[in-house]
Design an enzyme around this catalytic site. Structure first.
Site, PDB file in Angstrom:
ATOM      1  N   GLU A  12       0.824  -1.218   0.000  1.00 24.98           N
ATOM      2  CA  GLU A  12       0.000   0.000   0.000  1.00 24.98           C
ATOM      3  C   GLU A  12       0.850   1.257   0.000  1.00 24.98           C
ATOM      4  O   GLU A  12       0.450   2.276  -0.555  1.00 24.98           O
ATOM      5  CB  GLU A  12      -0.915  -0.001   1.224  1.00 24.98           C
ATOM      6  CG  GLU A  12      -1.999   1.044   1.174  1.00 24.98           C
ATOM      7  CD  GLU A  12      -3.119   0.774   2.166  1.00 24.98           C
ATOM      8  OE1 GLU A  12      -3.555   1.736   2.814  1.00 24.98           O
ATOM      9  OE2 GLU A  12      -3.556  -0.392   2.281  1.00 24.98           O
ATOM     10  N   ASP A 108      -2.736  -3.172   3.061  1.00 24.54           N
ATOM     11  CA  ASP A 108      -3.247  -3.336   4.425  1.00 24.54           C
ATOM     12  C   ASP A 108      -4.384  -4.352   4.449  1.00 24.54           C
ATOM     13  O   ASP A 108      -5.254  -4.354   3.571  1.00 24.54           O
ATOM     14  CB  ASP A 108      -3.740  -2.001   4.973  1.00 24.54           C
ATOM     15  CG  ASP A 108      -2.578  -1.129   5.468  1.00 24.54           C
ATOM     16  OD1 ASP A 108      -1.430  -1.581   5.358  1.00 24.54           O
ATOM     17  OD2 ASP A 108      -2.838  -0.025   5.956  1.00 24.54           O
ATOM     18  N   TYR A 305      -1.449  -4.072  13.831  1.00 26.68           N
ATOM     19  CA  TYR A 305      -2.285  -3.359  12.851  1.00 26.68           C
ATOM     20  C   TYR A 305      -3.273  -2.415  13.539  1.00 26.68           C
ATOM     21  O   TYR A 305      -4.012  -2.831  14.446  1.00 26.68           O
ATOM     22  CB  TYR A 305      -3.043  -4.380  11.997  1.00 26.68           C
ATOM     23  CG  TYR A 305      -3.833  -3.758  10.872  1.00 26.68           C
ATOM     24  CD1 TYR A 305      -3.179  -3.213   9.781  1.00 26.68           C
ATOM     25  CD2 TYR A 305      -5.219  -3.713  10.911  1.00 26.68           C
ATOM     26  CE1 TYR A 305      -3.901  -2.635   8.741  1.00 26.68           C
ATOM     27  CE2 TYR A 305      -5.945  -3.136   9.885  1.00 26.68           C
ATOM     28  CZ  TYR A 305      -5.275  -2.598   8.796  1.00 26.68           C
ATOM     29  OH  TYR A 305      -5.993  -2.021   7.783  1.00 26.68           O
TER      30      TYR A 305
END
Length: 684
Positions: A12, A108, A305
């Protein structure tokens, strides 16, 4: 792997690509990618391509007109901005290389990450096999484990369908509703599926505060040796004073003593929203700042995350909780809990895409002083939450005593800590004191008594902490109990929604003592005043999030969902009508010349003349009026003001069409309520 057949890894961001490339041994730099070890590692810059603006479908949409609405594309188009076109071309070339046999989606691991990859993949007409990297940590071991367990990209088709539906639905509502209400009220009014109901929360709270009327009340407090007791609230001060006089220097009898052992369970770990709320309350960070700091920690391999809505770890992580707690104690510079309760933070049933936010083991080996202050404070906050979550419960003994003095009831409460538990790591001070030993029937002399005045308080202004909480639960009571997604937006998008409200001028941050309030501006209040209920109600977006989750689970078709959105938008365009008197809500800001002779509203100056601010009135003094143009009279602001205040204005150098000469005269304004006309008056 055969080195003549490469795996193309698409990340990303460039920073993530560099981390993954280092683990895979892809250290050779290329133009827009890295290579080595049988891998090509490239990246997007967030969304490389986004849904095109309306004018990409037809040039006529370059102008905002109600008659062109609704805009409902049959075939959706995308636009790549100039600064991202080179990287899109790089990805296209890599995807079509003959030696690339497989593409790995390493964006992601969430809805938006899926959309970012698939958009680039599809626009570049790639048809090669796709694998999905799904990880919750950027640690080397997690990356290697993820590549050893790549999943079939097709497993995430429904997640992509959900993301694409969200994107298209937001476009349909945003483009059509923004144009519709902007045209209706003659100023740019940004309307959105999540933004508008969030603004409505602010406006409703402000209205409640403004409408609140404080009321005084009075309570009598009796002081004894070592504690005090309070009576009930009284509306009249004189009544309270009489009670205080009756009790002064008297004796009170203890009528009952009840002791209850109470337990407060340790809080769960952080998801993104609860972390943003605590960071705002304790550190003063905005939701966006917290997300940015956490994202940076994730990319530095120091936190897991960030965009998660779970507050638990998976069952298979239970064995590592002791080591995690030890790591967190080191980060916080404190001791471990006496006992670490691993089981209470692990529940696979409560984890969806990602587990809770926790530090990585690498964070414990990092020199925290090398981190920016914001990142360091967020890391410590996350670590402290882990320590609280694995601690024993807070246990205390609550004593409630009731007393009688002259036939009047009083009550006193006290608290004694039995086990501090997780509160040992909490910032809150334990202010409650224990009561002395009391027994039923005991007589206690009143050492003094006082009347204290209080006032009822209005609802509190929203802070980012409380607004995030309200967004999370908005519409909850109207949704099915088993709905997985409720509220306004998602943990990943709520910060951006708040920032958009501030950036567009519909809300503002106001500092008050230690807190920063979020309040609607006048423009924000006006917008909610004219928006129909369906666009400001949290129920609409709560239903959408529920349906998007159904699409993600394969329980609802994307076409069915979008058809419903199109029907709603078409009905909105068809039925919306301006609110009467809305001119006062959205003043143009143009210079005021005078009052309208028809309706009394303000007449303001614009490019073509001087017009009434009330659009339904239609009154105006046009600069290019035939009568004035033929006589070469320039209608100045001063003349227009005189016509409106006195009904006449002096003009010199008036041209005679018959003689070709010029003369001076007064211009008289006549208006019959439907049409305006001019006459000349030669009276000196």
């Amino acid at each position: 792997m055969n080195t003549t057949c490469y795996r193309l890894v698409v990340c990303e961001k460039p920073s993530v690509a560099r981390s993954i490339a280092a683990v895979l041994g892809a250290g050779k730099r290329g133009d827009g990618f890295l290579s080595g070890g049988g891998y090509l590692v490239s990246w997007c810059f967030g969304h490389l391509a986004e849904l095109s603006d309306a004018d990409a479908y037809d040039e006529k949409y370059g102008k905002w007109r109600r008659e062109d609405l609704p805009i409902l594309p049959d075939s959706w188009q995308y636009t790549v901005s100039r600064d991202k076109q080179k990287q899109m071309n790089t990805l296209r070339a890599l995807m079509h290389r003959e030696d690339v046999c497989e593409v790995v989606n390493a964006c992601d691991a969430g809805r938006e990450g899926e959309l970012i990859f698939r958009t680039a993949y599809n626009l570049n007409n790639c048809r090669k096999r796709v694998k999905r990297l799904w990880i919750s940590s950027m640690e080397d071991a997690a990356i290697l484990h993820g590549f050893d367990n790549l999943r079939d990209g097709a497993e995430y088709d429904n997640l992509y369908a959900s993301a694409l539906c969200r994107s298209k639905a937001d476009w349909l509502v945003g483009i059509n509703a923004t144009r519709l209400f902007s045209v209706m009220y003659h100023r740019t009014l940004n309307v959105g599926r999540v933004v508008s109901p969030t603004l409505a929360l602010l406006v409703q709270r402000e209205a409640e505060i403004n409408a609140f009327q404080p009321e005084s009340f009075y309570t009598v407090h009796l002081d004894f040796d070592g504690f005090s007791a309070a009576g009930g609230r009284m509306k009249e001060q004189a009544e309270a004073e009489r009670l205080a006089g009756d009790c002064n220097c008297k004796t009170a009898a203890v009528t009952s003593v009840v002791q209850t052992e109470k337990t407060e369970k340790a809080p769960a770990l952080y998801d993104l929203t609860t972390l943003q709320r605590d960071a705002n309350r304790l550190l003063g960070y905005t939701a966006q700042q917290t997300l940015d700091y956490l994202q940076s920690l994730y990319e530095k391999k120091l936190c897991t995350y960030p965009r998660t809505d779970s507050r638990y770890l998976t069952d298979d992580m239970e064995g590592g909780v002791n080591a995690l707690a030890l790591c967190c104690a080191g980060i916080c510079g404190t001791e471990l809990p006496a006992a670490v309760y691993s089981g209470q933070v692990c529940s696979s049933k409560k984890v969806s895409d990602h587990h809770a936010v926790v530090p990585t083991m690498a964070a414990g080996e990092t020199d925290l002083e090398t981190l920016p202050a914001g990142e360091r404070e967020i890391l410590r906050l996350v670590s402290r939450q882990v320590l609280m979550a694995v601690s024993a419960p807070f246990v205390y003994l609550e004593t409630e005593a009731r007393l009688d003095c002259g036939g009047n009831a009083f009550a006193a409460k006290g608290k004694m800590v039995i086990q501090l538990g997780w509160k040992a790591y909490a910032d809150a001070e334990l202010t409650d004191k224990a009561l002395p030993e009391l027994s039923e029937g005991q007589m206690l002399p009143v050492s003094s008594c006082a009347v204290k005045e209080g006032k009822t308080t209005p609802p509190k202004h929203f802070t980012e902490d409380t607004l995030l909480s309200a967004m999370e639960t908005a519409g909850k009571e109207d949704m099915p109990e088993d709905a997985e997604r409720r509220g306004l937006g998602t943990p990943a998008t709520r910060a951006a929604v708040i920032e958009k409200l501030v950036a567009t001028g519909f809300a503002e941050r106001r500092k008050a003592k230690k807190a920063v309030r979020l309040v609607p501006t006048e423009a924000g209040v006006s917008l909610i005043t004219v928006l129909p209920e369906q666009l400001q109600s949290p129920l609409l977006t709560a239903e959408w999030e529920h349906r998007l989750k159904e699409i993600e689970c394969g329980e609802l078709g994307a076409d069915e969902f979008l058809a419903g959105i199109c029907d709603m938008v078409a009905a909105l365009v068809r039925d919306a009508a301006p609110v009467d008197g809305a001119e006062v809500l959205f003043p143009s800001g143009r210079p005021v010349v005078g009052k309208c002779p028809r309706c009394g509203a303000e007449v303001t100056e614009s490019k073509n003349g001087y017009f009434c601010e009330r659009r339904s009135c239609k009154f105006g003094l046009w600069r290019d009026n035939r009568f004035l143009a033929a006589k070469k009279i320039s209608l100045t602001k001063k003349m227009a003001s005189s016509l409106l205040t006195q009904g006449r204005a002096y003009a010199s150098g008036i041209y005679s069409e018959k003689t070709g000469k010029t003369y001076d005269a007064f211009i008289l304004l006549e208006d019959d309520g439907a049409r305006s006309s001019y006459k000349l008056d030669f009276t000196k």
